[in-house]
Write an enzyme that holds these catalytic residues in place. Sequence first.
Site, short mmCIF file in Angstrom:
data_model
loop_
_atom_site.label_atom_id
_atom_site.label_comp_id
_atom_site.label_asym_id
_atom_site.label_seq_id
_atom_site.Cartn_x
_atom_site.Cartn_y
_atom_site.Cartn_z
N GLN A 1 0.72 -1.40 -0.09
CA GLN A 1 0.02 0.08 -0.11
C GLN A 1 0.73 1.30 0.04
O GLN A 1 0.33 2.32 -0.25
CB GLN A 1 -0.88 0.30 1.37
CG GLN A 1 -1.86 -1.19 1.16
CD GLN A 1 -1.56 -2.34 1.72
OE1 GLN A 1 -0.41 -2.67 1.93
NE2 GLN A 1 -2.59 -3.36 1.95
N HIS B 1 -7.62 -20.63 2.54
CA HIS B 1 -8.75 -20.07 2.56
C HIS B 1 -10.05 -20.42 1.78
O HIS B 1 -9.66 -20.72 0.72
CB HIS B 1 -8.66 -18.32 2.36
CG HIS B 1 -7.47 -17.72 3.10
ND1 HIS B 1 -6.53 -17.06 2.38
CD2 HIS B 1 -6.98 -18.23 4.20
CE1 HIS B 1 -5.49 -16.37 3.18
NE2 HIS B 1 -5.80 -17.32 4.40
N TYR C 1 -14.96 -10.07 5.53
CA TYR C 1 -13.62 -9.96 5.11
C TYR C 1 -13.24 -11.29 4.40
O TYR C 1 -13.54 -12.35 4.38
CB TYR C 1 -12.27 -9.79 6.01
CG TYR C 1 -11.03 -9.88 5.37
CD1 TYR C 1 -10.41 -8.85 4.52
CD2 TYR C 1 -10.39 -10.98 5.51
CE1 TYR C 1 -9.39 -8.96 3.75
CE2 TYR C 1 -9.03 -11.14 4.84
CZ TYR C 1 -8.50 -10.00 4.08
OH TYR C 1 -7.41 -10.27 3.39
N ASP D 1 -11.22 -15.48 9.93
CA ASP D 1 -10.62 -13.88 10.14
C ASP D 1 -11.57 -12.82 10.41
O ASP D 1 -12.43 -12.70 9.32
CB ASP D 1 -9.63 -13.80 9.04
CG ASP D 1 -8.98 -12.53 9.24
OD1 ASP D 1 -8.85 -11.71 10.16
OD2 ASP D 1 -8.01 -12.23 8.10
N HIS E 1 -10.90 -9.72 10.62
CA HIS E 1 -10.29 -8.45 10.07
C HIS E 1 -10.40 -7.10 10.76
O HIS E 1 -10.82 -6.19 10.07
CB HIS E 1 -10.60 -8.47 8.41
CG HIS E 1 -9.29 -8.41 7.69
ND1 HIS E 1 -9.20 -7.03 6.99
CD2 HIS E 1 -8.30 -9.08 7.40
CE1 HIS E 1 -7.95 -7.05 6.43
NE2 HIS E 1 -7.47 -8.48 6.44
N GLU F 1 -9.26 -15.03 14.39
CA GLU F 1 -8.14 -13.90 13.97
C GLU F 1 -8.38 -12.40 13.80
O GLU F 1 -9.68 -12.17 13.43
CB GLU F 1 -7.58 -14.21 12.37
CG GLU F 1 -6.76 -13.42 11.72
CD GLU F 1 -6.21 -13.83 10.33
OE1 GLU F 1 -6.29 -15.15 10.17
OE2 GLU F 1 -5.55 -13.11 9.70
N GLU G 1 -0.58 -9.46 12.37
CA GLU G 1 -0.04 -8.99 10.94
C GLU G 1 -0.14 -7.40 10.89
O GLU G 1 0.61 -6.97 9.99
CB GLU G 1 -1.24 -9.27 9.98
CG GLU G 1 -2.62 -9.09 9.93
CD GLU G 1 -3.23 -9.60 8.90
OE1 GLU G 1 -3.66 -10.94 9.04
OE2 GLU G 1 -4.03 -8.97 8.10
N ARG H 1 0.97 -13.54 14.84
CA ARG H 1 0.62 -13.63 13.20
C ARG H 1 1.46 -12.55 12.43
O ARG H 1 0.83 -12.09 11.46
CB ARG H 1 -0.79 -13.43 13.05
CG ARG H 1 -1.56 -15.03 12.66
CD ARG H 1 -2.98 -14.50 12.34
NE ARG H 1 -3.07 -14.04 11.04
CZ ARG H 1 -2.59 -14.34 9.93
NH1 ARG H 1 -1.97 -15.70 9.88
NH2 ARG H 1 -2.82 -13.89 8.56
N HIS I 1 1.68 -14.57 8.83
CA HIS I 1 0.93 -14.17 7.96
C HIS I 1 1.78 -14.30 6.69
O HIS I 1 2.92 -14.13 6.47
CB HIS I 1 1.10 -12.49 8.31
CG HIS I 1 0.10 -11.48 7.28
ND1 HIS I 1 0.57 -10.42 6.69
CD2 HIS I 1 -1.07 -11.61 6.85
CE1 HIS I 1 -0.35 -9.94 6.33
NE2 HIS I 1 -1.40 -10.69 6.29
N ASP J 1 0.60 -10.28 -0.77
CA ASP J 1 1.33 -9.12 -0.61
C ASP J 1 2.64 -9.35 0.06
O ASP J 1 3.10 -8.23 0.81
CB ASP J 1 0.46 -7.93 -0.30
CG ASP J 1 -0.18 -7.80 0.71
OD1 ASP J 1 -0.68 -9.10 1.22
OD2 ASP J 1 -0.59 -6.87 1.39
CO CO Z 1 -5.31 -11.57 8.64
#
Ligand code: CO
Length: 431
Positions: free
Chosen positions: A68, A152, A188, A235, A237, A261, A287, A308, A337, A341
């Site tokens: 990002q 996932h 998420y 998760d 998120h 998570e 993360e 994580r 994690h 990315d």
């Molecule tokens: Co996550």
Amino acid sequence: MTEHDPHHLLDTSGGLPEAIPPWPGRDKLRITAVRPIVTAPEGIPLVVVKVETSDDGLYGLGCATFTQRYAAVVAAVTEHVAPLAIGRHPVDIEDITRLVHYSSYWRGGPVLNNALSGLDQALWDIAGKRAGMPVYELIGGRSRGGVEVYTHAAGPNIDVTLEQAEQLRDAGYRNIRLQVGGKGLGTYGAPGTLNGYPRSPHPDGWDPEEYLWSVPKLFQAARERLGDDLKLMHDVHSRLTPKQAIVLARALEPYHLSFLEDVIAPELYDRLPEVRAASPVPIAVGEQLGSVTDAARLIRDGGVDLLRLHTSSVGGLTPTRKLVAMAELIGVRTAFHSPGDISPVGVAANLAVDISTPAFGFQESHEYNDATHEVFPGTPVVANGHLYPSDQPGWGVDLDEKAAARFGPTYHLFDRWVAQIRKPDGGLEAP
Ligand code: CO
């Protein structure tokens, strides 16, 4: 060059390398270049730092990916990291990385940590190549045969999510994170169910109350359909309040999750010890940690069951090794994690820790596309639900710079999609 020039200590005409370490006894090997390389073979900008040395052909690679804000990382490496490392002997990893860390005076955060990680991991790669050993052999060798990964399954509704989970189980995965869609942009990782997502910017809003009801239904259906031999995760998120997180964790207790998570946003991490104490489900978080110090406090204060982070987000392998040793002694495990990315170099760094630490719990996995394998020869691949680190010296992952140049970076949607995540009243939600 004036005495106010921050580079004046590195003026080679002024006597480097004698002016600063290497200390006596070092051979003549020196760092000659520190270069950031950005490539996006999956459309996601990856930043890798290449450290070159005076020994022709001896170089190291380190992951510095902060998708990002990749341009800020590139500037940090070029303007601030490289001048402090060039001229040093690459073996003094602890001293060089601490110097870089201290040198900004204000330190930490994802931009500086990733820039530092690019250097740190590249120096470990060089150390491995000089020794003729994989990095995990330098830090203790294997503690296990392979690294168990989780992946996932996500869909707009329960049926689609569980169909995906069955396919992943048949492909050899034993650990699966389940995400199900919902109103608005959806949960998420899973799409929204109404009003033509993704074209509509925030069709109905994301409703935390609907979410708190829907996730336990997903896991009830999952246990009925998949049985109890798969390990399941979820998760959040970071979209819940601390109290909502406790409500969700208690509702999920009958379904025996291996972890829940990122239940709350990083701004609220001081509340994690209270959430974890009230949660019957293991809490996985890390993360979004901004520094190795924050991670250490979270472990010390009882805010985490599964740590994580990924090794680049806290500054590289050097700080990660310290955290993992602390985690081991306190009884916290890892679930590093590893989404798209992170570069394959960063994956290799994660794997070096996973394979060697007794604190290992799980490892997230991402299956890279063919272009990534072309850019990064040696990219680790999942086989039968496991990742196996390379037996090549260093990380065992290389970078084909010509191939990398074919996949130039563009700003990724990752820093735009948060605009769409809104509550029913239009208020912004944590991503
Ligand atoms: Co996550």
